[in-house]
Design an enzyme around this catalytic site. Structure first.
Site, PDB file in Angstrom:
ATOM      1  N   ASP A  10       0.857  -1.190   0.000  1.00  0.00           N
ATOM      2  CA  ASP A  10       0.000   0.000   0.000  1.00  0.00           C
ATOM      3  C   ASP A  10       0.888   1.233   0.000  1.00  0.00           C
ATOM      4  O   ASP A  10       1.988   1.230   0.585  1.00  0.00           O
ATOM      5  CB  ASP A  10      -0.917   0.027   1.226  1.00  0.00           C
ATOM      6  CG  ASP A  10      -1.922   1.184   1.134  1.00  0.00           C
ATOM      7  OD1 ASP A  10      -2.839   1.097   0.288  1.00  0.00           O
ATOM      8  OD2 ASP A  10      -1.768   2.175   1.868  1.00  0.00           O
ATOM      9  N   GLU A  12       0.857   5.646   0.366  1.00  0.00           N
ATOM     10  CA  GLU A  12       0.204   6.929   0.605  1.00  0.00           C
ATOM     11  C   GLU A  12       0.895   7.940  -0.289  1.00  0.00           C
ATOM     12  O   GLU A  12       2.129   7.887  -0.475  1.00  0.00           O
ATOM     13  CB  GLU A  12       0.288   7.343   2.076  1.00  0.00           C
ATOM     14  CG  GLU A  12      -0.317   6.345   3.051  1.00  0.00           C
ATOM     15  CD  GLU A  12      -1.800   6.080   2.811  1.00  0.00           C
ATOM     16  OE1 GLU A  12      -2.470   6.963   2.254  1.00  0.00           O
ATOM     17  OE2 GLU A  12      -2.267   4.980   3.166  1.00  0.00           O
ATOM     18  N   HIS A 148      -5.706   4.387   6.610  1.00  0.00           N
ATOM     19  CA  HIS A 148      -5.109   5.442   5.797  1.00  0.00           C
ATOM     20  C   HIS A 148      -3.640   5.667   6.116  1.00  0.00           C
ATOM     21  O   HIS A 148      -3.072   6.670   5.674  1.00  0.00           O
ATOM     22  CB  HIS A 148      -5.886   6.758   5.895  1.00  0.00           C
ATOM     23  CG  HIS A 148      -7.277   6.661   5.351  1.00  0.00           C
ATOM     24  ND1 HIS A 148      -7.557   6.313   4.052  1.00  0.00           N
ATOM     25  CD2 HIS A 148      -8.480   6.853   5.958  1.00  0.00           C
ATOM     26  CE1 HIS A 148      -8.869   6.292   3.870  1.00  0.00           C
ATOM     27  NE2 HIS A 148      -9.446   6.617   5.011  1.00  0.00           N
TER      28      HIS A 148
END
Length: 485
Positions: A10, A12, A148
């Site tokens: 993942d 950001e 997040h």
């Protein structure tokens, strides 16, 4: 869970566009034969400010990444985790697009097999509507304190795959993943089974988002290949990236050839105004230069709008312009280069000798030093490069197209450069020819016809003038499918 090596990753980022935004955090867990073998996470200095809304979403601030390594500094270590593994992520196109662009910036090429867990969720749980990470968390009762943040989201994906394995079994999970690996480049919300049904024949395709208004309309002589190319261009196009993020379904209409696809695409784009179409979307007002029919009518040139641009008077029209200013500029340049009188032509008002003649830039028709007939002849000669082509047929024509692979035949009917319609059979042709419709000149259609009439196409005279054949055109039935087109 899966027998092959895979890395759940993942990112950001500073925003949603891989061509412009940058990575600010990376996290991954690598699995070998279904068992975790390694994990890694790092902040990344993006070399640009982090927008406030990203800081609010992720908790990552500019101060946190100030001393972090750049992507170039971590690229080699990251690749060592990815090497030989399937890159797996929730909406993997997003993460893969960012990684490919980051590697491209440092002169490296990243090419990996990818697996999207959004598409996997759709395949495993088709009864559910939502397949985003928040929907999966709620559906399966998952929990994390790091939503997040990159590692928090990686751990949620790991937990979701374990729940799917327990609920559905390892075999169903593996079969679904293996099927997706065969065609990994589609956006998460697009149904691969529908895309598989798209033929590789000529036609027009439509991308839709959440409603019934098309996001994008395109054409191709090989529909399926063109549709797939939107999603496999290495994220080098920001337009294709935005389409991939928004598209949820695709539809298509087959045609008998490229001309039919071009005509249909042009008409539908003007009708529906898709947000991602730019080139053909706006149907702007056209302007042209209308020349008087004799030297005694001053001004000799008038700038006319679309209402007066009728193909039957093309012999008096010169040039097609998207604005009045461009028409004036073109006329002014012709007057200057050919020492014409700006007052007689219509660029200046007033009486007597024009100012250009005083500057010795006009041959003097306004001062009685050049015959009006000669001045008018020089004007028409100067305008010849802008002359619009007159309709070369005595009446309506059809251009026939035939697709051997689909067996589809179509006849595109035109009159005075205007497209009256496209028909698939004789009955529809008779109906079209018997309906009096208002002809509207369209610049795109005019250009298409100019281009195609220069090729070896099957042109068929229609209507009452069908017996008045232009040279080289032989009578032939409109739907003789197997004649060469």
């Amino acid at each position: 869970m899966l027998p092959f090596p895979y890395v759940i990753l993942d990112l950001e980022t500073t925003g949603g566009t891989p061509l412009h935004d940058r990575i600010i955090e990376i996290a991954l867990i690598r699995f070998e034969e279904g068992i975790e073998s390694d994990r890694w996470e790092t902040l990344v200095n993006p070399g640009m400010p982090i927008p406030p809304f990203i800081t609010r979403l992720t908790g990552i601030s500019n101060g946190m990444v100030q001393e972090a390594p750049s992507f170039e500094e971590v690229a080699h270590k990251l690749y060592s985790f990815l090497e030989g593994a399937v890159l797996t992520a929730h909406n993997v196109r997003f993460d893969y697009g960012f990684l490919k662009n980051e590697y491209r910036r440092i002169g490296a090429l990243l090419q990996h097999r990818v697996l999207c867990t959004v598409r996997l969720s759709r395949k495993l749980y088709p009864q559910h509507k939502g397949h985003g990470l928040d929907a999966i968390v709620q559906r399966h009762g998952l929990h994390t304190d790091g939503r997040h943040r990159a590692m928090g989201d990686v751990e949620l994906v790991v937990a979701y795959l374990e729940v799917a394995r327990r609920e559905l079994g390892s075999r169903q999970l593996l079969d679904a993943a293996s099927a997706l690996l065969k065609d990994p480049c589609l956006p998460a919300r697009l149904d691969a089974a529908v895309v598989d049904r798209i033929p590789d024949s000529p036609g027009v395709y439509f991308f839709y988002g959440k409603n019934d208004l098309p996001l994008y309309i395109g054409k191709s002589v090989t529909l399926r290949s063109r549709v797939m190319s939107h999603f496999s261009n290495d994220h080098a196009s920001s337009g294709d990236m935005r389409i991939a993020q928004e598209v949820e379904r695709v539809e298509w209409t087959e045609t008998a050839g490229e001309l039919g696809a071009l005509l249909l695409e042009s008409r539908l784009i003007k009708e529906h105004q898709p947000i991602h179409n730019k080139r053909l979307r706006r149907s702007r007002t056209l302007f042209s230069l209308a020349v008087a029919d004799g030297p005694g009518k001053v001004p000799l040139v008038n700038i006319v709008t679309e209402e007066d641009i009728r193909p039957e008077v093309f012999e008096l029209l010169y040039g097609l312009f998207r604005s009045k200013a461009k028409a004036v500029d073109a006329l002014r340049e012709i007057v200057r280069e050919n020492r014409l009188c700006p007052r007689f032509v219509g660029l200046e008002k007033g009486y007597g000798v024009c100012f250009s003649h005083q500057l010795k830039r006009c041959n003097g028709v306004c001062a009685g030093r050049e015959a009006p007939e000669l001045h008018f002849l020089r004007l028409k000669q100067a305008l010849i490069p802008l002359r619009l082509k007159s309709w070369p047929y005595p009446g309506q024509i059809g251009i026939r197209e035939y697709c051997k692979s689909s067996g589809r035949a179509q006849l595109h009917v035109f009159d005075y450069w205007c497209h009256l319609g496209t028909v698939d059979n004789e009955c529809d042709l008779d109906e079209l020819l018997n309906v009096r419709s208002v002809m509207k000149f369209d610049l795109d259609t005019y250009k298409l016809l100019l281009k195609n009439l220069g090729k070896q196409v099957s042109v068929i005279p229609l209507g009452p003038q069908a017996t008045q054949q232009p040279p080289g055109i032989q009578p032939q039935p409109a739907f003789a499918l197997h004649q060469r087109v």
